[in-house]
Design a protein around this motif. Structure first.
Motif, short mmCIF file in Angstrom:
data_model
loop_
_atom_site.label_atom_id
_atom_site.label_comp_id
_atom_site.label_asym_id
_atom_site.label_seq_id
_atom_site.Cartn_x
_atom_site.Cartn_y
_atom_site.Cartn_z
N LEU A 12 0.85 -1.18 0.00
CA LEU A 12 0.00 0.00 0.00
C LEU A 12 0.89 1.23 0.00
CD1 LEU A 12 -2.51 -1.09 2.81
CD2 LEU A 12 -2.68 -1.49 0.35
N SER A 13 0.52 2.23 -0.80
CA SER A 13 1.28 3.48 -0.80
C SER A 13 0.32 4.64 -0.95
CB SER A 13 2.32 3.49 -1.92
OG SER A 13 1.70 3.35 -3.17
N GLY A 14 0.71 5.78 -0.40
CA GLY A 14 -0.14 6.96 -0.42
C GLY A 14 -0.85 7.12 0.91
N ASP A 15 -1.99 7.79 0.88
CA ASP A 15 -2.76 8.07 2.09
C ASP A 15 -3.71 6.93 2.41
OD1 ASP A 15 -1.49 10.49 2.12
OD2 ASP A 15 -3.22 11.66 1.50
N LEU A 16 -3.54 6.36 3.58
CA LEU A 16 -4.42 5.30 4.09
C LEU A 16 -5.33 5.96 5.12
CD1 LEU A 16 -5.20 2.32 4.20
CD2 LEU A 16 -3.37 1.97 5.85
N ALA A 48 0.20 8.82 5.03
CA ALA A 48 -0.70 9.31 6.07
C ALA A 48 -1.65 8.18 6.45
CB ALA A 48 -1.50 10.51 5.57
N VAL A 49 -2.04 8.15 7.72
CA VAL A 49 -2.96 7.12 8.19
C VAL A 49 -3.88 7.75 9.23
CG1 VAL A 49 -1.48 6.26 10.05
CG2 VAL A 49 -3.10 4.72 8.97
N ASP A 50 -5.10 7.23 9.32
CA ASP A 50 -5.99 7.70 10.38
C ASP A 50 -6.69 6.50 11.03
OD1 ASP A 50 -8.15 6.99 8.71
OD2 ASP A 50 -8.68 9.05 8.25
N ALA A 51 -7.40 6.77 12.11
CA ALA A 51 -8.04 5.71 12.88
C ALA A 51 -9.10 4.98 12.07
CB ALA A 51 -8.64 6.28 14.16
N LEU A 54 -7.37 2.30 10.12
CA LEU A 54 -6.92 1.22 11.00
C LEU A 54 -8.10 0.38 11.50
CD1 LEU A 54 -4.06 2.89 13.06
CD2 LEU A 54 -3.90 1.43 11.03
N ARG A 55 -9.25 1.01 11.72
CA ARG A 55 -10.44 0.25 12.11
C ARG A 55 -10.88 -0.68 10.98
NH1 ARG A 55 -11.77 5.01 14.89
NH2 ARG A 55 -13.04 5.81 13.19
N MET A 56 -10.75 -0.23 9.73
CA MET A 56 -11.07 -1.09 8.59
C MET A 56 -10.16 -2.30 8.57
SD MET A 56 -9.95 -2.07 5.28
CE MET A 56 -8.80 -0.78 4.86
N LEU A 57 -8.86 -2.11 8.86
CA LEU A 57 -7.93 -3.24 8.90
C LEU A 57 -8.27 -4.17 10.06
CD1 LEU A 57 -4.53 -1.50 8.08
CD2 LEU A 57 -6.01 -2.80 6.54
N PRO A 76 4.52 6.69 13.66
CA PRO A 76 3.16 7.21 13.82
C PRO A 76 2.07 6.13 13.65
CG PRO A 76 4.45 8.73 12.51
CD PRO A 76 5.27 7.48 12.67
N ILE A 77 2.27 5.20 12.74
CA ILE A 77 1.29 4.11 12.56
C ILE A 77 1.27 3.24 13.81
CG2 ILE A 77 0.76 1.99 11.29
CD1 ILE A 77 1.75 3.41 8.75
#
Length: 99
Positions: A12-16, A48-51, A54-57, A76-77
């Motif tokens: 995966l690359s870019g904004d998650l 970039a990652v947000d909650a 991460l909840r989807m994962l 940060p992740i």
């Protein structure tokens, strides 16, 4: 968000983020279904990652009946995984980025 399959690894690359979860959810589910315990998500190039992402994962982990493994997770992740307590479902491999 760009996705590239390379055997058991899904890169995966870019904004998650919440905006990208709908686009990648199916691909993540298919990858986990196909490779089971050998499946790895490489997030070394995630910028970039947000909650929400991460909840989807974590949801994909529960659906698959196993922890999702992240390779190349940045500090940060890792921090966000612990703050959201999602590290119980999504496991960052012990080798940090740049090691």
């Amino acid at each position: 968000m760009d996705i590239m399959a390379d055997g058991t690894t899904l890169r995966l690359s870019g904004d998650l983020t919440g905006r990208s979860t709908a686009a990648i959810r199916g691909e993540v589910h298919r990858h986990l279904d196909r490779y089971g315990d050998r499946a790895v998500l490489d997030v070394a190039d995630v910028t970039a990652v947000d909650a929400t992402a991460l909840r989807m994962l974590a949801a994909a982990s529960c659906r698959a009946g196993r922890q999702v493994r992240l390779r190349g997770a940045s500090a940060p992740i890792r921090r966000l995984l612990h703050l959201t307590r999602l590290h119980r479902f999504v496991r960052a491999e012990s080798t940090p980025v740049g090691a």
